[in-house]
Each structure stands twice: as structure tokens, then as C-alpha cells.
Write an enzyme that holds these catalytic residues in place. Structure first.
Site: not given
Length: 337
Positions: A238-239
Site C-alpha cells: 500500500h502506498g
């Protein structure tokens, strides 16, 4: 197809052969038969060119002359071989239409000439561009936005509010926008799930292969740049951000908030720790572990990842450790005497 026609289509120079030879297909150099075409991109396999039964061989312009086997000489013969495959292999065609078992929410907008297969589910407020092919059991969650010529193989999933560009291909079981692995430790020692509110965003011409995952972000976005390719069983945390035309090979794992530049190659089973930056044009060889930033255009290997040439010398020294230990013990014994 005549050999001369293949040469003409590719823009290759035919050397030492009859252009009227009938070619029926393509094959690897060890298995090619008398009516098939093959290629040699790596000079170390040049000896096999003398024993192959192929009708013709695609080679680089400076490849040594061969007796008895025609050659098609062209720069980047590997790419030319890939193009030649398309002359003989014809994938299935999917007629426009929506299968009776598909569920398409009334608020969804699907462009012209789309093929929507059996048991596909397209949620509310989804937008899909023209000429899409969405094969059985694919699920598109609410609010997803997808560009033109989308191709989703069976069991692909695009989660809520994710955004995909034009010409995106999802192979079987690819999951775009599943929750990132985010938990906050509680005072008592347990874990509280962090809501993954950010979308996953794929640029144009991105391909995600079988059972690979691009997780959504807790906040912000997880982004894959134009033209990048993600192999089977890859995990993009994520990210994370991945630049343009980057290759993430099988079983690569990017921890959360990793930054990977453009034209990077991470070979099989490379792992990158969270918040690390991998510069443009860098290469990490198979099974490298990257715990810190990697400079642009560098080649790294091993764990912790180091310059590839240093790693090769280190591996050579490691193989000699038993011998070195014996020599050291012998010297100590001599010294003590």
C-alpha cells in the site's frame, strides 16, 4: 507464409536462403522443424545454430554467417521473434455483448463494443471505456474507473474507486486495490485495522499477471506508471509508487510506501523494504533483498543488496571459506609450535 514475406513484414534482411520456403510456425531453436522459424538473441547459443533443423533463424545483423540455414538479420531479433509469433497465433475473438448471467448495475457506464462474460459483476457507478473484454467471474467494485480496451481474464478483481488507464490487461486472479496490510498496535497488545481509504491507480498499457496484487493505500494512492508490467505472484504494498516501463518479475515483494523508478528491473523474488527508493534504470538480480535506497542505473545483488560486481567477488570468496579456515588453523598450529 513465405519466408520472404516474413522478412518483408519485419524489415529484416534475408541472407543465404530461398525466400519461397513455406513457414508454418515458430519454435525454440532446439525443437524447431523444417518448416518453422526460430531465433538466437544470445551469442552463447550460437553453436546450436549449426545443428538446428529450423527453416530459418532470426539473428542480429552482426551474427556470423551460417552454411545451409537461411538467416533473417535484424536489430533486436528477440522483439522480431515476438512479432513473428503474432503472424501464426490467433487468440480467441470475443463478440460484443453481455452474457445473460452477468450482473451490471444500472448506474454503470460501459463503452461501445464491450464483451461482458458469464457471471461478471459490475458494481454501481463503474465506468469502463470502449472495446472492453471482461471474462467470466471478473468483479468490478463500485466507483471504479477504467479506460478503453480493458482486458480482464477470468477471476480478476478491481476494487472500489480504483482507476485504470487505457489498454490495461489483468490476467487470471489479479487483484487491484485489495486492502493494504495496515494495523496499529493497541495498548493491550492487539491490533486495530487501519482503514485503507486510498485507491490503486494503474496507468496506460499496464499488465498485471496471474494472482498478483496491487494493494490500495491507507491514504493517498498506490500508483503504477504507464507501460509497467507486473509478473505472477507479485505483491505491491500500500502506498507504493512504480514508475514507467518497469518490470516486477515473479514473486517480487514491495513493502508499503516503496518508491520504484522508471525502467527498473526487479528480478524474481526480490524484496524491497518499506519506504525505500529504487532509482530509475536500476536492476536487482534474483532474490536480492533491498533494505535501503538503490541509486539510479545501478545493478545490485544479494542481501543486503550491494553492487553486483562486489557481490560476485563476495560469493566467490564465500565458496572458499572452508579452505581458508583450514589454512588459518594450519598457520595457527605452526605459530603455536
Amino acid at each position: 507464409m513465405k519466408l520472404a514475406e516474413i522478412a518483408q513484414r519485419l524489415g529484416a534482411e534475408l541472407v543465404g536462403g530461398d525466400g519461397d520456403i513455406e513457414i508454418t510456425g515458430v519454435a525454440g531453436i532446439e525443437h524447431a522443424g523444417a518448416s518453422e522459424i526460430t531465433f538466437i538473441a544470445n551469442p552463447k547459443y550460437s553453436a546450436q545454430a549449426k545443428t538446428t533443423k529450423a527453416a530459418a533463424i532470426l539473428v542480429e545483423p552482426d551474427f556470423p554467417a551460417l552454411d545451409g540455414t537461411p538467416t533473417l538479420r535484424i536489430k533486436n531479433c528477440y522483439r522480431a521473434f515476438a512479432q513473428t509469433i503474432t503472424y501464426f497465433y490467433h487468440p480467441p475473438k470475443y463478440a460484443p455483448g453481455v452474457h445473460a448471467t452477468a450482473v451490471v448495475d444500472p448506474s454503470a457506464k460501459v463503452g461501445a463494443d464491450a464483451h461482458i462474460g458469464a457471471y461478471v459483476v459490475i458494481g454501481p457507478n463503474v465506468t469502463i471505456g470502449s472495446s472492453a473484454v471482461v471474462l467470466p467471474h471478473t468483479v468490478i467494485y463500485a466507483g471504479a474507473t477504467i479506460g478503453d480496451r480493458f482486458f480482464a481474464h477470468a477471476h480478476a478483481v478491481v476494487r472500489e474507486f480504483c482507476r485504470l488507464g487505457d489498454d490495461v490487461v489483468l490476467q487470471n486472479g489479479a487483484v487491484i486495490g485489495a486492502d493494504g496490510f495496515g494495523y496499529a498496535r493497541e495498548t493491550a497488545g492487539g491490533w486495530t485495522k487501519i482503514v485503507q481509504s486510498g485507491a490503486a491507480v494503474l496507468g496506460d498499457r499496464v499488465e498485471v499477471q496471474a494472482n498478483a496484487c496491487v494493494d490500495r493505500a491507507s491514504i493517498g494512492e498506490t500508483r503504477i506508471g504507464d507501460g509497467s508490467k507486473i509478473d505472477n505472484l507479485v505483491q505491491v504494498g500500500h502506498g507504493s509508487t512504480v514508475g514507467q516501463d518497469t518490470l516486477l518479475c515473479a514473486q517480487v515483494g514491495l513493502a508499503g510506501s516503496t518508491e520504484v523508478g522508471s525502467r527498473v528491473i526487479l528480478a524474481g523474488q526480490v524484496g524491497v523494504a518499506g519506504h525505500c527508493k529504487v532509482g530509475d534504470g536500476a536492476v536487482a538480480t534474483a532474490q536480492s533483498g533491498i533494505p535501503s535506497d538503490v541509486a539510479a542505473n545501478s545493478v545490485v545483488s544479494g542481501y543486503p543488496a550491494m553492487d553486483n560486481k562486489l557481490w560476485l567477488r563476495s560469493v566467490a570468496a564465500f565458496a572458499r571459506l572452508p579452505e581458508m579456515v583450514r589454512e588459518l588453523r594450519s598457520l595457527r598450529k605452526q605459530h603455536s609450535e
